[in-house]
Motif scaffolding. Structure first.
Motif, PDB file in Angstrom:
ATOM      1  N   ARG A 252       0.960  -1.331  -0.060  1.00 47.78           N
ATOM      2  CA  ARG A 252      -0.070   0.006   0.121  1.00 47.78           C
ATOM      3  C   ARG A 252       0.941   1.223   0.190  1.00 47.78           C
ATOM      4  O   ARG A 252       0.589   2.366  -0.677  1.00 47.78           O
ATOM      5  CB  ARG A 252      -0.829  -0.223   1.150  1.00 47.78           C
ATOM      6  CG  ARG A 252      -1.777   1.135   1.360  1.00 47.78           C
ATOM      7  CD  ARG A 252      -2.611   1.429   0.246  1.00 47.78           C
ATOM      8  NE  ARG A 252      -3.462   2.795   0.688  1.00 47.78           N
ATOM      9  CZ  ARG A 252      -4.913   2.691   1.196  1.00 47.78           C
ATOM     10  NH1 ARG A 252      -5.389   1.321   1.592  1.00 47.78           N
ATOM     11  NH2 ARG A 252      -5.401   3.815   1.408  1.00 47.78           N
ATOM     12  N   ASP A 256       0.662   4.053  -2.908  1.00 45.13           N
ATOM     13  CA  ASP A 256       0.338   5.125  -2.590  1.00 45.13           C
ATOM     14  C   ASP A 256       1.308   6.386  -2.848  1.00 45.13           C
ATOM     15  O   ASP A 256       1.115   7.401  -3.075  1.00 45.13           O
ATOM     16  CB  ASP A 256       0.092   5.438  -1.003  1.00 45.13           C
ATOM     17  CG  ASP A 256      -1.413   4.949  -0.609  1.00 45.13           C
ATOM     18  OD1 ASP A 256      -2.252   4.783  -1.264  1.00 45.13           O
ATOM     19  OD2 ASP A 256      -1.614   4.899   0.532  1.00 45.13           O
ATOM     20  N   ASP A 284      -4.744   1.371   5.623  1.00 44.57           N
ATOM     21  CA  ASP A 284      -3.289   1.369   5.112  1.00 44.57           C
ATOM     22  C   ASP A 284      -3.203   0.055   4.266  1.00 44.57           C
ATOM     23  O   ASP A 284      -1.942  -0.241   4.243  1.00 44.57           O
ATOM     24  CB  ASP A 284      -2.431   1.933   6.126  1.00 44.57           C
ATOM     25  CG  ASP A 284      -2.489   0.869   7.554  1.00 44.57           C
ATOM     26  OD1 ASP A 284      -3.437  -0.017   7.559  1.00 44.57           O
ATOM     27  OD2 ASP A 284      -1.750   0.823   8.556  1.00 44.57           O
ATOM     28  N   GLU A 285      -3.941  -0.837   4.067  1.00 43.73           N
ATOM     29  CA  GLU A 285      -3.794  -1.977   3.583  1.00 43.73           C
ATOM     30  C   GLU A 285      -4.457  -2.116   2.176  1.00 43.73           C
ATOM     31  O   GLU A 285      -4.316  -1.437   1.447  1.00 43.73           O
ATOM     32  CB  GLU A 285      -3.967  -3.133   4.640  1.00 43.73           C
ATOM     33  CG  GLU A 285      -3.311  -3.374   5.771  1.00 43.73           C
ATOM     34  CD  GLU A 285      -3.627  -4.374   6.619  1.00 43.73           C
ATOM     35  OE1 GLU A 285      -3.768  -5.728   6.032  1.00 43.73           O
ATOM     36  OE2 GLU A 285      -3.572  -4.478   7.998  1.00 43.73           O
ATOM     37  N   HIS A 287      -7.702  -1.226  -0.591  1.00 43.42           N
ATOM     38  CA  HIS A 287      -8.623  -0.330  -0.343  1.00 43.42           C
ATOM     39  C   HIS A 287      -9.988  -0.869  -0.691  1.00 43.42           C
ATOM     40  O   HIS A 287     -11.107  -0.428   0.048  1.00 43.42           O
ATOM     41  CB  HIS A 287      -8.454   0.535  -1.905  1.00 43.42           C
ATOM     42  CG  HIS A 287      -7.096   1.419  -1.844  1.00 43.42           C
ATOM     43  ND1 HIS A 287      -6.039   1.050  -2.418  1.00 43.42           N
ATOM     44  CD2 HIS A 287      -7.040   2.651  -1.605  1.00 43.42           C
ATOM     45  CE1 HIS A 287      -5.145   1.858  -2.627  1.00 43.42           C
ATOM     46  NE2 HIS A 287      -5.654   2.865  -1.927  1.00 43.42           N
TER      47      HIS A 287
END
Ligand code: NOJ
Length: 526
Positions: A252, A256, A284-285, A287
């Motif tokens: 991630r 990102d 934070d893993e 979506h």
């Protein structure tokens, strides 16, 4: 690798700060490349074939395509056994064909997701060839080697998850076929190499990845036996080691760091919604994560009601955005699962496209296809999953737009009647129903991102309201073979009818057998 190629331009996101990210509004269309369209006449679908048929996806109204794997592969598992992550298998075309497809899709406003397979490579991948060559090879630890097997079982009917390598005198781990050895993600060199693969494709402009068996990458470091394996269940059905989360957080962070909100959709194929929610992390893993129970669900209001309530109750508090999917390349098509009923498949489409969460369509469901029937000599998949993978019929007359060699699998039943060309010419076809439902979803903030609330209804009917500000819709689905009444306060008009009866018209408070309706309050419509 990536340095010598020009990245395609990014798809800009809406500028408004409080707009939801694009993937919440997306309608994703899964392309199974072998069976979508054949560009070179060899009987197997390919990238040029896909590029030539992108207009179908646009006409339908989907905005994102996910391609099942097209990378170099010996095809022991139809491309989920990869021998080079940074090249296209000649069966599907070339890197240039992929770039052309990305450019063509982006030019039409379509986003493209690729299938990232992190858990295992092919046994023909140079990394594994090196790893098995000697116990002291620097790449030995890129895979998982042991002197003794434990009781872990592989999926796809493969028996033990351990295969003996006589040359180097140890067992290697494979949660799927023996030709799919598992990578050791605890080795930092593996992490770096796989991050390099992601960068390779992100640099070329892909909009994200579907992550194959995302929950499998971390393994219990104690390699303890598991009673569920002893009882015959493959580890991949429930593997849930904390280390998978660390791997996903790393992926991630990498994704990102790219502009354009690239997306990660995880295949967390664990039949526990509470566990699946964990894979969204703290934002934070993943979506998005696939929500698997509807892929097994029969046409039963109790099963769907339970599953939809559970998703609402567990994902909402975690601010995890749901997904909905009825069919894919690993499961029986939902029309087949519903006893072959086209009526039910049509009603299910209305449900799929009106729930809260991103819908995933599997190619051909918009045609109401059923699984193909294969004779023993026609079977290809060692896991018996050929049925849903049949070629898509484009034209009414055989060979249905597959003009070269005989396609790699037989066509599904009624291929002529269900072909794209035949159904485009019929306003009451399931194809036009999908298109109308997608248009309704696009036009309605309530359907795209509104709240979801179940309404009182007879037990055989599922009814729910979606609301966003003043925008309100009600969807009601009759799962029974009997006519049902549904009492709703106020006046409602029908915006979409799964039976294909013309709309708009007044809602008379009744649903016919296996009928689903999308409604809007009359005052809002006038
Ligand atoms: C899930 C994929 O969807 C399936 O087709 C494949 O066999 C396994 N993962 C192993 O990669």
């Amino acid at each position: 690798m990536a340095e010598d190629r020009t990245p395609v331009s990014e798809n800009p996101l809406p500028a408004v700060a409080d707009e939801p990210p694009w993937w919440q509004d997306a309608i994703v269309y899964q392309i199974y490349p072998r069976s979508f369209a054949d560009g070179n006449g060899d009987g197997v679908g390919d990238l040029r074939g896909i590029a030539a048929r992108l207009d179908h996806v646009c006409w339908l109204g989907a905005d994102t395509i996910w391609l099942s794997p097209v990378f170099r592969s010996p095809m022991a598992d139809a491309g989920y056994d990869i021998s080079d992550y940074c090249d296209i298998d000649p069966l599907f075309g070339t890197l240039a064909d992929m770039q052309a497809l990305l450019d063509a899709a982006h030019a039409r406003g379509l986003r493209v997701l690729l299938d990232f397979v992190p858990n295992h490579t092919s046994d023909q991948h140079p990394w594994f060839v090196a790893s098995r060559s000697a116990r002291d090879h620097p790449k030995r630890d890129w895979y998982i080697w042991r002197d003794q097997p434990n009781d872990w079982r592989a999926a796809i009917g493969a028996g033990s998850a351990w295969t003996w390598d006589a040359h180097s005198g140890q067992y290697y781990l494979h949660l799927f076929l023996p030709q799919q050895p598992d990578l050791n993600w605890r080795n930092p060199e593996v992490v770096a190499a796989m991050h390099g693969v992601l960068r390779f494709w992100l640099d070329r402009g892909v909009d994200g990845f579907r992550i194959d068996v995302a929950h499998c990458v971390g393994k219990d470091p104690s390699f303890a036996d598991h009673p569920r394996c002893l009882a015959g269940e493959p580890l991949a059905h429930f593997n849930d080691d904390p280390y998978s989360h660390e791997v996903l957080r790393g992926i991630r962070r990498l994704v990102d760091s790219y502009p354009g909100h690239r997306v990660l959709v995880g295949e967390v194929n664990i039949r526990s919604t509470a566990t699946v929610v964990q894979y969204y992390g703290a934002g934070d893993e993943l979506h998005l994560s696939f929500n698997f129970p509807p892929l097994d669900a029969p046409w039963d209001p109790v099963v769907f009601r339970t599953c939809i309530r559970e998703v609402d109750a567990l994902l909402q508090p975690a601010q995890a955005w749901p997904t909905w999917v009825l069919s894919n390349h690993d499961n029986e098509r939902h029309r087949t699962r519903y006893g072959g009923s086209l009526c039910r498949a049509r009603a299910a489409a209305l449900m799929l496209l009106t729930l809260r969460g991103t819908p995933f369509l599997f190619q051909g469901e918009e045609l109401g296809l059923q699984d193909c029937v294969t004779l023993p000599h026609e079977r290809v998949d060692p896991g018996g999953r050929d049925g849903s993978r049949a070629p898509l019929p484009w034209l009414q007359a055989p060979p249905h737009g597959w003009d070269g060699a005989r396609p790699w699998l037989p066509f599904p039943p009624d291929a002529g009647e269900l072909s794209v060309a035949t159904q485009r010419a019929r306003a009451d076809s399931i194809l036009h129903l999908y298109r109308a439902l997608i248009a309704q979803r696009r036009a309605s903030p309530a359907l795209r991102r509104g709240s979801w609330e179940e309404l009182p209804s007879p037990p055989e009917v599922l009814a729910y309201r979606r609301r966003h500000g003043d925008d309100v819709r009600v969807a009601c689905i009759n799962f029974s073979a009997q006519r049902q009444t549904l009492a709703l306060a106020g006046q409602w008009q029908v915006l979409a009818d799964s039976d294909g009866v013309p709309v708009p018209r007044r809602f008379a408070g009744e649903l016919l057998s296996d009928q689903a309706l999308l409604l809007q309050p009359v005052e809002a419509a006038s």
